[in-house]
Design a protein around this motif. Structure first.
Motif, PDB file in Angstrom:
ATOM      1  N   PRO A  71       0.822  -1.214   0.000  1.00 32.81           N
ATOM      2  CA  PRO A  71       0.000   0.000   0.000  1.00 32.81           C
ATOM      3  C   PRO A  71       0.860   1.271   0.000  1.00 32.81           C
ATOM      4  O   PRO A  71       1.953   1.292   0.573  1.00 32.81           O
ATOM      5  N   ALA A  72       0.330   2.311  -0.617  1.00 36.34           N
ATOM      6  CA  ALA A  72       1.064   3.576  -0.710  1.00 36.34           C
ATOM      7  C   ALA A  72       1.441   4.120   0.665  1.00 36.34           C
ATOM      8  O   ALA A  72       2.535   4.663   0.840  1.00 36.34           O
ATOM      9  N   LEU A 115      15.230   0.373  -4.644  1.00 35.75           N
ATOM     10  CA  LEU A 115      15.034  -1.077  -4.552  1.00 35.75           C
ATOM     11  C   LEU A 115      15.075  -1.568  -3.106  1.00 35.75           C
ATOM     12  O   LEU A 115      14.341  -2.485  -2.728  1.00 35.75           O
ATOM     13  N   THR A 116      15.918  -0.954  -2.279  1.00 36.35           N
ATOM     14  CA  THR A 116      15.980  -1.325  -0.865  1.00 36.35           C
ATOM     15  C   THR A 116      14.687  -0.934  -0.153  1.00 36.35           C
ATOM     16  O   THR A 116      14.106  -1.736   0.592  1.00 36.35           O
ATOM     17  N   LEU A 117      14.207   0.287  -0.379  1.00 39.52           N
ATOM     18  CA  LEU A 117      12.960   0.725   0.250  1.00 39.52           C
ATOM     19  C   LEU A 117      11.791  -0.135  -0.218  1.00 39.52           C
ATOM     20  O   LEU A 117      10.919  -0.502   0.583  1.00 39.52           O
ATOM     21  N   LYS A 118      11.764  -0.477  -1.490  1.00 38.56           N
ATOM     22  CA  LYS A 118      10.741  -1.374  -2.049  1.00 38.56           C
ATOM     23  C   LYS A 118      10.771  -2.719  -1.319  1.00 38.56           C
ATOM     24  O   LYS A 118       9.733  -3.234  -0.896  1.00 38.56           O
ATOM     25  N   LYS A 119      11.958  -3.281  -1.163  1.00 37.73           N
ATOM     26  CA  LYS A 119      12.115  -4.586  -0.523  1.00 37.73           C
ATOM     27  C   LYS A 119      11.520  -4.581   0.885  1.00 37.73           C
ATOM     28  O   LYS A 119      10.777  -5.493   1.262  1.00 37.73           O
ATOM     29  N   TYR A 120      11.822  -3.553   1.668  1.00 35.07           N
ATOM     30  CA  TYR A 120      11.324  -3.504   3.038  1.00 35.07           C
ATOM     31  C   TYR A 120       9.820  -3.240   3.108  1.00 35.07           C
ATOM     32  O   TYR A 120       9.126  -3.806   3.945  1.00 35.07           O
ATOM     33  N   GLU A 166       7.611  -4.118   0.821  1.00 35.29           N
ATOM     34  CA  GLU A 166       6.959  -5.359   0.399  1.00 35.29           C
ATOM     35  C   GLU A 166       7.071  -6.443   1.480  1.00 35.29           C
ATOM     36  O   GLU A 166       6.117  -7.181   1.724  1.00 35.29           O
ATOM     37  N   ARG A 167       8.213  -6.505   2.136  1.00 38.94           N
ATOM     38  CA  ARG A 167       8.393  -7.467   3.223  1.00 38.94           C
ATOM     39  C   ARG A 167       7.389  -7.192   4.342  1.00 38.94           C
ATOM     40  O   ARG A 167       6.702  -8.110   4.815  1.00 38.94           O
ATOM     41  N   ASP A 168       7.270  -5.940   4.750  1.00 39.40           N
ATOM     42  CA  ASP A 168       6.349  -5.591   5.828  1.00 39.40           C
ATOM     43  C   ASP A 168       4.898  -5.847   5.424  1.00 39.40           C
ATOM     44  O   ASP A 168       4.081  -6.270   6.239  1.00 39.40           O
TER      45      ASP A 168
END
Length: 186
Positions: free
Chosen positions: A42-43, A165-170, A172-174
């Motif tokens: 989510p945004a 990409l790092t912010l995306k990864k976290y 999506e993980r959360d």
């Protein structure tokens, strides 16, 4: 990734043509660098992670964080940003809570690259997907300006790509973690 120009990584033609608040912060000829990534979260969650760059750079920690690891969990209050707050090498000039952060480089960093402006934003696609975008605006005049544009563009591309990409990864993980049902029998 094309080697001809560092002007774009991941942004659609529509995103590149859309005005951003950073576009108005510099009054000289400018070059625009757009970076974007789709985040399957989510945004609101992606925005929380985007605000984490007020805490650490989230790129290559060895290079841009003196080897100190960027936090792997959300920092309470990091999303409570306001104009005048610091964001990496930028002083925030505008905050649209839940959507965007805009700033201009500090005088100290302008000695190296001249004036630079930035807008980071998160735009929802649907309830569980959004786009995380960044526009960097730099002055570009004469040979020195073109050389600066070339060096900053390529350096930023490498670092910003890793950051997004790092912010995306976290995020999506959360998001996955929040949707995971507890194990049976508990």
């Amino acid at each position: 990734m094309p080697f001809g120009s560092p002007a774009n990584w991941g942004a659609t033609p529509e995103e590149r043509s859309r005005p951003q608040p950073a576009d108005t912060l510099l009054n000289r000829p400018v070059a625009l660098f757009d970076r974007a990534v789709t985040v399957h979260a989510p945004a609101a969650l992606a925005y929380r992670w985007l605000c984490q760059i007020s805490v650490a750079p989230y790129s290559y920690d060895l290079l841009d964080n003196l080897g100190k690891r960027s936090p792997r969990t959300l920092t309470p209050g990091a999303d409570e940003l306001a104009p005048g707050d610091t964001l990496i090498v930028f002083l925030l000039t505008e905050v649209d809570p839940g959507h965007s952060l805009t700033g201009r480089s500090f005088a100290k960093s302008e000695k190296l690259f001249g004036p630079v402006a930035v807008t980071y934003s998160v735009e929802p696609i649907d309830a569980d997907t959004c786009r995380m975008l960044c526009r960097i605006v730099v002055t570009s005049k004469g040979f020195r300006g073109r050389l600066k544009e070339f060096l900053l563009g390529w350096g930023d591309l490498v670092m910003m790509r890793k950051q997004l990409l790092t912010l995306k990864k976290y995020a999506e993980r959360d998001h996955r973690f929040s949707r995971t049902p507890p194990p049976a029998g508990r």
